[in-house]
Design an enzyme around this catalytic site. Structure first.
Site, PDB file in Angstrom:
ATOM      1  N   THR A 237       0.827  -1.202   0.000  1.00 29.62           N
ATOM      2  CA  THR A 237       0.000   0.000   0.000  1.00 29.62           C
ATOM      3  C   THR A 237       0.866   1.258   0.000  1.00 29.62           C
ATOM      4  O   THR A 237       2.001   1.242   0.496  1.00 29.62           O
ATOM      5  CB  THR A 237      -0.891   0.007   1.261  1.00 29.62           C
ATOM      6  OG1 THR A 237      -1.496   1.292   1.398  1.00 29.62           O
ATOM      7  CG2 THR A 237      -0.092  -0.275   2.532  1.00 29.62           C
ATOM      8  N   ASP A 238       0.293   2.358  -0.503  1.00 30.53           N
ATOM      9  CA  ASP A 238       1.037   3.634  -0.482  1.00 30.53           C
ATOM     10  C   ASP A 238       1.214   4.149   0.945  1.00 30.53           C
ATOM     11  O   ASP A 238       2.051   5.029   1.196  1.00 30.53           O
ATOM     12  CB  ASP A 238       0.345   4.687  -1.359  1.00 30.53           C
ATOM     13  CG  ASP A 238      -1.076   5.039  -0.926  1.00 30.53           C
ATOM     14  OD1 ASP A 238      -1.598   4.462   0.049  1.00 30.53           O
ATOM     15  OD2 ASP A 238      -1.680   5.915  -1.590  1.00 30.53           O
ATOM     16  N   GLU A 239       0.453   3.589   1.913  1.00 29.44           N
ATOM     17  CA  GLU A 239       0.545   4.089   3.291  1.00 29.44           C
ATOM     18  C   GLU A 239       1.916   3.825   3.905  1.00 29.44           C
ATOM     19  O   GLU A 239       2.276   4.445   4.901  1.00 29.44           O
ATOM     20  CB  GLU A 239      -0.546   3.478   4.175  1.00 29.44           C
ATOM     21  CG  GLU A 239      -1.921   3.801   3.670  1.00 29.44           C
ATOM     22  CD  GLU A 239      -3.007   3.858   4.746  1.00 29.44           C
ATOM     23  OE1 GLU A 239      -2.684   3.823   5.935  1.00 29.44           O
ATOM     24  OE2 GLU A 239      -4.173   3.933   4.351  1.00 29.44           O
TER      25      GLU A 239
ATOM     26  N   TYR B 177      -1.240  -0.139  11.230  1.00 32.71           N
ATOM     27  CA  TYR B 177      -1.501  -0.864   9.973  1.00 32.71           C
ATOM     28  C   TYR B 177      -0.363  -0.641   8.986  1.00 32.71           C
ATOM     29  O   TYR B 177       0.208  -1.591   8.430  1.00 32.71           O
ATOM     30  CB  TYR B 177      -2.834  -0.408   9.361  1.00 32.71           C
ATOM     31  CG  TYR B 177      -2.964  -0.730   7.889  1.00 32.71           C
ATOM     32  CD1 TYR B 177      -3.114  -2.040   7.446  1.00 32.71           C
ATOM     33  CD2 TYR B 177      -2.928   0.288   6.915  1.00 32.71           C
ATOM     34  CE1 TYR B 177      -3.220  -2.342   6.092  1.00 32.71           C
ATOM     35  CE2 TYR B 177      -3.035   0.000   5.565  1.00 32.71           C
ATOM     36  CZ  TYR B 177      -3.176  -1.313   5.150  1.00 32.71           C
ATOM     37  OH  TYR B 177      -3.273  -1.606   3.809  1.00 32.71           O
TER      38      TYR B 177
ATOM     39  N   LYS C 277       2.382  -3.270   7.370  1.00 32.67           N
ATOM     40  CA  LYS C 277       2.567  -3.485   5.927  1.00 32.67           C
ATOM     41  C   LYS C 277       4.016  -3.188   5.529  1.00 32.67           C
ATOM     42  O   LYS C 277       4.612  -3.930   4.745  1.00 32.67           O
ATOM     43  CB  LYS C 277       1.601  -2.605   5.122  1.00 32.67           C
ATOM     44  CG  LYS C 277       0.123  -2.972   5.234  1.00 32.67           C
ATOM     45  CD  LYS C 277      -0.227  -4.348   4.675  1.00 32.67           C
ATOM     46  CE  LYS C 277      -0.101  -4.448   3.174  1.00 32.67           C
ATOM     47  NZ  LYS C 277      -0.669  -5.743   2.666  1.00 32.67           N
TER      48      LYS C 277
HETATM   49  P1  NAD Z   1     -10.094  -6.628   3.022  1.00 31.71           P
HETATM   50  O1  NAD Z   1      -9.988  -6.309   4.450  1.00 31.71           O
HETATM   51  O2  NAD Z   1     -11.327  -6.290   2.272  1.00 31.71           O
HETATM   52  O3  NAD Z   1      -9.871  -8.206   2.803  1.00 31.71           O
HETATM   53  C1  NAD Z   1      -8.852  -8.904   3.469  1.00 31.71           C
HETATM   54  C2  NAD Z   1      -9.100 -10.396   3.278  1.00 31.71           C
HETATM   55  O4  NAD Z   1      -8.024 -11.090   3.913  1.00 31.71           O
HETATM   56  C3  NAD Z   1     -10.402 -10.884   3.928  1.00 31.71           C
HETATM   57  O5  NAD Z   1     -11.104 -11.725   3.041  1.00 31.71           O
HETATM   58  C4  NAD Z   1      -9.917 -11.652   5.160  1.00 31.71           C
HETATM   59  O6  NAD Z   1     -10.781 -12.713   5.536  1.00 31.71           O
HETATM   60  C5  NAD Z   1      -8.572 -12.165   4.680  1.00 31.71           C
HETATM   61  N1  NAD Z   1      -7.669 -12.444   5.809  1.00 31.71           N
HETATM   62  C6  NAD Z   1      -7.387 -11.635   6.876  1.00 31.71           C
HETATM   63  N2  NAD Z   1      -6.542 -12.251   7.717  1.00 31.71           N
HETATM   64  C7  NAD Z   1      -6.254 -13.467   7.162  1.00 31.71           C
HETATM   65  C8  NAD Z   1      -5.414 -14.552   7.555  1.00 31.71           C
HETATM   66  N3  NAD Z   1      -4.705 -14.527   8.695  1.00 31.71           N
HETATM   67  N4  NAD Z   1      -5.349 -15.619   6.725  1.00 31.71           N
HETATM   68  C9  NAD Z   1      -6.065 -15.680   5.590  1.00 31.71           C
HETATM   69  N5  NAD Z   1      -6.881 -14.685   5.181  1.00 31.71           N
HETATM   70  C10 NAD Z   1      -6.965 -13.588   5.960  1.00 31.71           C
HETATM   71  O7  NAD Z   1      -8.799  -5.984   2.348  1.00 31.71           O
HETATM   72  P2  NAD Z   1      -8.663  -5.277   0.926  1.00 31.71           P
HETATM   73  O8  NAD Z   1      -9.090  -3.874   1.038  1.00 31.71           O
HETATM   74  O9  NAD Z   1      -9.240  -6.168  -0.124  1.00 31.71           O
HETATM   75  O10 NAD Z   1      -7.049  -5.272   0.802  1.00 31.71           O
HETATM   76  C11 NAD Z   1      -6.371  -6.385   0.241  1.00 31.71           C
HETATM   77  C12 NAD Z   1      -4.891  -6.094   0.230  1.00 31.71           C
HETATM   78  O11 NAD Z   1      -4.641  -4.900  -0.522  1.00 31.71           O
HETATM   79  C13 NAD Z   1      -4.307  -5.830   1.623  1.00 31.71           C
HETATM   80  O12 NAD Z   1      -3.037  -6.439   1.700  1.00 31.71           O
HETATM   81  C14 NAD Z   1      -4.187  -4.305   1.711  1.00 31.71           C
HETATM   82  O13 NAD Z   1      -3.128  -3.923   2.549  1.00 31.71           O
HETATM   83  C15 NAD Z   1      -3.904  -3.959   0.254  1.00 31.71           C
HETATM   84  N6  NAD Z   1      -4.362  -2.620  -0.188  1.00 31.71           N
HETATM   85  C16 NAD Z   1      -5.652  -2.203   0.019  1.00 31.71           C
HETATM   86  C17 NAD Z   1      -6.065  -0.956  -0.471  1.00 31.71           C
HETATM   87  C18 NAD Z   1      -7.493  -0.453  -0.272  1.00 31.71           C
HETATM   88  O14 NAD Z   1      -7.768   0.706  -0.600  1.00 31.71           O
HETATM   89  N7  NAD Z   1      -8.417  -1.254   0.204  1.00 31.71           N
HETATM   90  C19 NAD Z   1      -5.157  -0.154  -1.174  1.00 31.71           C
HETATM   91  C20 NAD Z   1      -3.842  -0.612  -1.351  1.00 31.71           C
HETATM   92  C21 NAD Z   1      -3.465  -1.856  -0.882  1.00 31.71           C
HETATM   93  O1  DAU Z   2      -4.029   4.233   0.675  1.00 31.95           O
HETATM   94  C1  DAU Z   2      -4.316   2.866   0.668  1.00 31.95           C
HETATM   95  C2  DAU Z   2      -5.073   2.497   1.921  1.00 31.95           C
HETATM   96  O2  DAU Z   2      -6.389   3.049   1.770  1.00 31.95           O
HETATM   97  C3  DAU Z   2      -5.141   0.994   2.168  1.00 31.95           C
HETATM   98  O3  DAU Z   2      -3.846   0.514   2.395  1.00 31.95           O
HETATM   99  C4  DAU Z   2      -6.041   0.677   3.353  1.00 31.95           C
HETATM  100  O4  DAU Z   2      -6.187  -0.722   3.496  1.00 31.95           O
HETATM  101  C5  DAU Z   2      -7.410   1.300   3.112  1.00 31.95           C
HETATM  102  O5  DAU Z   2      -8.249   1.091   4.234  1.00 31.95           O
HETATM  103  C6  DAU Z   2      -7.271   2.799   2.839  1.00 31.95           C
HETATM  104  O6  DAU Z   2      -6.814   3.490   4.041  1.00 31.95           O
HETATM  105  P1  DAU Z   2      -7.423   4.920   4.462  1.00 31.95           P
HETATM  106  O7  DAU Z   2      -7.200   5.096   5.906  1.00 31.95           O
HETATM  107  O8  DAU Z   2      -6.945   5.992   3.538  1.00 31.95           O
HETATM  108  O9  DAU Z   2      -8.986   4.651   4.120  1.00 31.95           O
HETATM  109  P2  DAU Z   2     -10.317   4.979   4.919  1.00 31.95           P
HETATM  110  O10 DAU Z   2     -11.447   4.666   3.990  1.00 31.95           O
HETATM  111  O11 DAU Z   2     -10.333   4.395   6.276  1.00 31.95           O
HETATM  112  O12 DAU Z   2     -10.233   6.574   5.077  1.00 31.95           O
HETATM  113  C7  DAU Z   2     -10.157   7.416   3.936  1.00 31.95           C
HETATM  114  C8  DAU Z   2     -10.077   8.857   4.440  1.00 31.95           C
HETATM  115  O13 DAU Z   2     -11.344   9.195   5.001  1.00 31.95           O
HETATM  116  C9  DAU Z   2      -9.047   9.059   5.519  1.00 31.95           C
HETATM  117  O14 DAU Z   2      -8.440  10.330   5.364  1.00 31.95           O
HETATM  118  C10 DAU Z   2      -9.863   9.035   6.820  1.00 31.95           C
HETATM  119  C11 DAU Z   2     -11.209   9.593   6.383  1.00 31.95           C
HETATM  120  N1  DAU Z   2     -12.375   9.055   7.122  1.00 31.95           N
HETATM  121  C12 DAU Z   2     -12.499   7.702   7.196  1.00 31.95           C
HETATM  122  C13 DAU Z   2     -13.553   7.149   7.903  1.00 31.95           C
HETATM  123  C14 DAU Z   2     -13.692   5.636   8.017  1.00 31.95           C
HETATM  124  C15 DAU Z   2     -13.306   9.907   7.681  1.00 31.95           C
HETATM  125  O15 DAU Z   2     -13.199  11.165   7.587  1.00 31.95           O
HETATM  126  N2  DAU Z   2     -14.359   9.364   8.376  1.00 31.95           N
HETATM  127  C16 DAU Z   2     -14.511   8.002   8.503  1.00 31.95           C
HETATM  128  O16 DAU Z   2     -15.486   7.569   9.175  1.00 31.95           O
END
Ligand code: NAD
Ligand code: DAU
Length: 343
Positions: free
Chosen positions: A122-124, A147, A151
């Site tokens: 992730t970019d985080e 988190y 990562k």
């Molecule tokens: P998500 O939380 O929707 O899904 C995570 C999945 O992993 C779930 O199905 C969960 O059951 C499974 N899981 C969790 N712990 C596990 C374990 N110990 N063993 C097996 N399975 C397990 O997550 P997402 O948003 O789909 O993200 C997927 C990947 O992409 C992550 O690695 C996250 O860091 C990365 N990512 C997410 C975003 C985003 O915006 N959502 C952006 C960049 C990168």
């Molecule tokens: O950048 C990639 C990441 O994006 C992934 O690695 C993470 O898994 C994914 O959860 C996401 O992280 P963020 O923290 O950026 O996403 P989130 O949707 O939680 O929040 C987006 C923005 O909105 C952030 O600046 C916090 C704000 N926010 C979020 C929630 C849940 C609010 O203002 N109110 C809220 O209730």
């Protein structure tokens, strides 16, 4: 080609599994997912009869299980993670266990069987930016939330296995994803589902934090491309050059859903809240020819419409989404729901 996808029942993983089955019909996909609270119990149920697809409910930190699965595949696409920043602030333990030790277990299996390894990060991990500039692959890691630190730790393990054992590993770092089937604890689905019920939407701090949004299907394409064509040992940033302040995005959602601004509820800021993310995706564009294809405005309209027509999917999840705000209950992992992710 036989691949092991981890976290294939999650938001991004389910989109990736679906993409692979659609455009690589000869591949065999094994999906290893623990089915935590974040998994979709029926997200891939249409693949249940697909002979090229197999679901295994299990933990990536379970060494013997992972070794067993790894001996029968050519590569691993690793997405499984604890993924919600707010939950990591309440309790970091599940994040270290899954994101760090789980990744280590997978790396050991990949090393033992000589597998190609795609690590979805992730970019985080880069931390927070000021008003200008973008993250490149050379930006130093400076994670700010538990988190992001977990990562980043897993990214460093991948790097170490590459350097020490010559593992054929590629890392991707993507910006914020949006689209159908995102768990309604993340900003866009949380706000859309609350607005549908005429509930207030909790905007953190001054709403000036900036995120760089990409449609999940464009991310899935980038992941497949990186797995197939990415150079071993390289990192690829993935993003759409699409930055929005949270306030501007909130106004756009209110406009699309025809809801009043009075539903915005400013709340205490997230601890350690990163101010701005911005991805420079030049490397993946130039090396692998990947470009986003889904314009944000159209993608957002369709995403809102998806949540409006799929209330049966998200309504049962809403009570679990609120766990992130209640420290005493916020464990969030190993919730025992039906293992029916197309088993
Ligand atoms: P998500 O939380 O929707 O899904 C995570 C999945 O992993 C779930 O199905 C969960 O059951 C499974 N899981 C969790 N712990 C596990 C374990 N110990 N063993 C097996 N399975 C397990 O997550 P997402 O948003 O789909 O993200 C997927 C990947 O992409 C992550 O690695 C996250 O860091 C990365 N990512 C997410 C975003 C985003 O915006 N959502 C952006 C960049 C990168
Ligand atoms: O950048 C990639 C990441 O994006 C992934 O690695 C993470 O898994 C994914 O959860 C996401 O992280 P963020 O923290 O950026 O996403 P989130 O949707 O939680 O929040 C987006 C923005 O909105 C952030 O600046 C916090 C704000 N926010 C979020 C929630 C849940 C609010 O203002 N109110 C809220 O209730």
């Amino acid at each position: 080609m036989r691949v092991l996808v981890t976290g294939g029942c999650g938001f991004i993983g389910s989109n990736l599994v679906r993409l692979i089955r659609a455009i690589r019909p000869a591949w065999h996909v094994t999906n290893l997912d623990l089915m935590t609270y974040a998994a979709h119990p029926d997200g891939l149920s249409d693949l249940a009869q697909d002979p090229q697809y197999r679901f295994v409910r299990g933990d990536i930190a379970d060494g013997p299980l992972v070794q067993d699965l790894a001996r029968n595949v050519d590569g691993i696409l690793h997405l499984a993670a604890e993924s919600h920043v707010d939950r990591s602030i309440v309790d970091a333990a599940p994040f270290i266990r899954t994101n760090v030790d789980g990744t280590r277990v997978l790396l050991d299996a990949a090393r033992r069987f000589g597998l190609r390894f795609l690590h979805v990060s992730t970019d985080e991990v880069y931390g927070s930016l000021g008003p200008t500039g973008s993250f490149t692959e050379a930006t130093p890691l400076a994670p700010n939330s538990p988190y992001a630190a977990a990562k980043a730790s897993s990214d460093l393990l991948v790097r170490a296995y590459r350097e020490t054992y010559g593992l054929d590993a590629v890392i991707t770092r993507c910006s914020n994803n949006y689209g159908p089937y995102q768990f309604p604890e993340k900003m866009i689905p949380l706000f859309v589902t609350r607005l549908m019920q005429d509930q207030s939407i909790p905007l953190y701090g001054d709403g000036g934090n900036i995120r760089d949004w990409l449609h999940v299907q464009d991310h899935a394409r980038a992941l497949l491309l990186s797995y197939e064509n990415g150079r071993g040992g390289e990192v690829y940033n993935i993003g759409a050059r699409n930055e929005w302040t949270n306030l501007a995005l909130t106004h756009e959602l209110l406009r699309l859903m025809d809801k009043p601004h009075s539903l915005i509820q400013p709340v205490t800021d997230r601890l350690g809240h990163d101010r701005r993310y911005s991805i420079d995706p030049s490397k993946i564009e130039q090396e692998l020819g990947w470009f986003p294809t889904i314009p944000f405005t159209g993608g957002l309209v369709k995403t809102v419409a998806w949540y409006q027509t799929n209330a049966a999917w998200w309504r049962p999840l809403v009570s679990q989404a609120s766990l992130a705000r209640v420290p005493a209950d916020a464990d969030g992992s190993n919730d025992d729901r039906s293992p029916a992710c197309a088993s």
